[in-house]
Design a protein around this motif. Sequence first.
Motif, PDB file in Angstrom:
ATOM      1  N   ALA A   1      -8.087  -4.791  -8.452  1.00  0.00           N
ATOM      2  CA  ALA A   1      -7.353  -4.466  -9.677  1.00  0.00           C
ATOM      3  C   ALA A   1      -5.883  -4.802  -9.475  1.00  0.00           C
ATOM      4  N   HIS A   2      -5.274  -5.310 -10.502  1.00  0.00           N
ATOM      5  CA  HIS A   2      -3.828  -5.545 -10.486  1.00  0.00           C
ATOM      6  C   HIS A   2      -3.160  -4.291 -11.023  1.00  0.00           C
ATOM      7  N   ILE A   3      -2.250  -3.728 -10.243  1.00  0.00           N
ATOM      8  CA  ILE A   3      -1.554  -2.514 -10.653  1.00  0.00           C
ATOM      9  C   ILE A   3      -0.053  -2.751 -10.546  1.00  0.00           C
TER      10      ILE A   3
ATOM     11  N   GLN B   1       3.617   4.150  -4.853  1.00  0.00           N
ATOM     12  CA  GLN B   1       3.239   5.563  -4.817  1.00  0.00           C
ATOM     13  C   GLN B   1       1.981   5.761  -3.978  1.00  0.00           C
ATOM     14  N   VAL B   2       1.038   4.842  -4.094  1.00  0.00           N
ATOM     15  CA  VAL B   2      -0.174   4.907  -3.271  1.00  0.00           C
ATOM     16  C   VAL B   2       0.194   4.753  -1.802  1.00  0.00           C
ATOM     17  N   ASP B   3       1.071   3.815  -1.506  1.00  0.00           N
ATOM     18  CA  ASP B   3       1.528   3.625  -0.127  1.00  0.00           C
ATOM     19  C   ASP B   3       2.147   4.910   0.422  1.00  0.00           C
ATOM     20  N   GLN B   4       2.999   5.547  -0.373  1.00  0.00           N
ATOM     21  CA  GLN B   4       3.662   6.773   0.058  1.00  0.00           C
ATOM     22  C   GLN B   4       2.663   7.909   0.274  1.00  0.00           C
ATOM     23  N   LEU B   5       1.706   8.037  -0.643  1.00  0.00           N
ATOM     24  CA  LEU B   5       0.676   9.068  -0.473  1.00  0.00           C
ATOM     25  C   LEU B   5      -0.139   8.829   0.782  1.00  0.00           C
ATOM     26  N   ALA B   6      -0.521   7.585   0.998  1.00  0.00           N
ATOM     27  CA  ALA B   6      -1.319   7.249   2.178  1.00  0.00           C
ATOM     28  C   ALA B   6      -0.556   7.610   3.453  1.00  0.00           C
TER      29      ALA B   6
END
Length: 80
Positions: free
Chosen positions: A8-10, A17-22
């Motif tokens: 998916a293109h986001i 934000q996903v990087d930070q959560l991870a």
Amino acid sequence: MSNRVVTAHIPNELAEQVDQLAARLDRPKGWIIRQALTSWVELEAKRHQLTLDGLADVDVGRVIDHASVAAWAKSLDQPV
């Protein structure tokens, strides 16, 4: 359970934000995305079921007329 890759293109901001959560949760990005997607799919399934339930109520006449709802809403402004 077998797995399949979905692409998916986001927006960049969401990816960050996903990087930070991870990083904060010490989990892989795939885990974060799987959790989020699972929650969203479950929520949409629930919304769909509630819609079907509401339509079934309409079909059998379990409804409240507009005038009654409007009167009830107007009564909310009245002192108790």
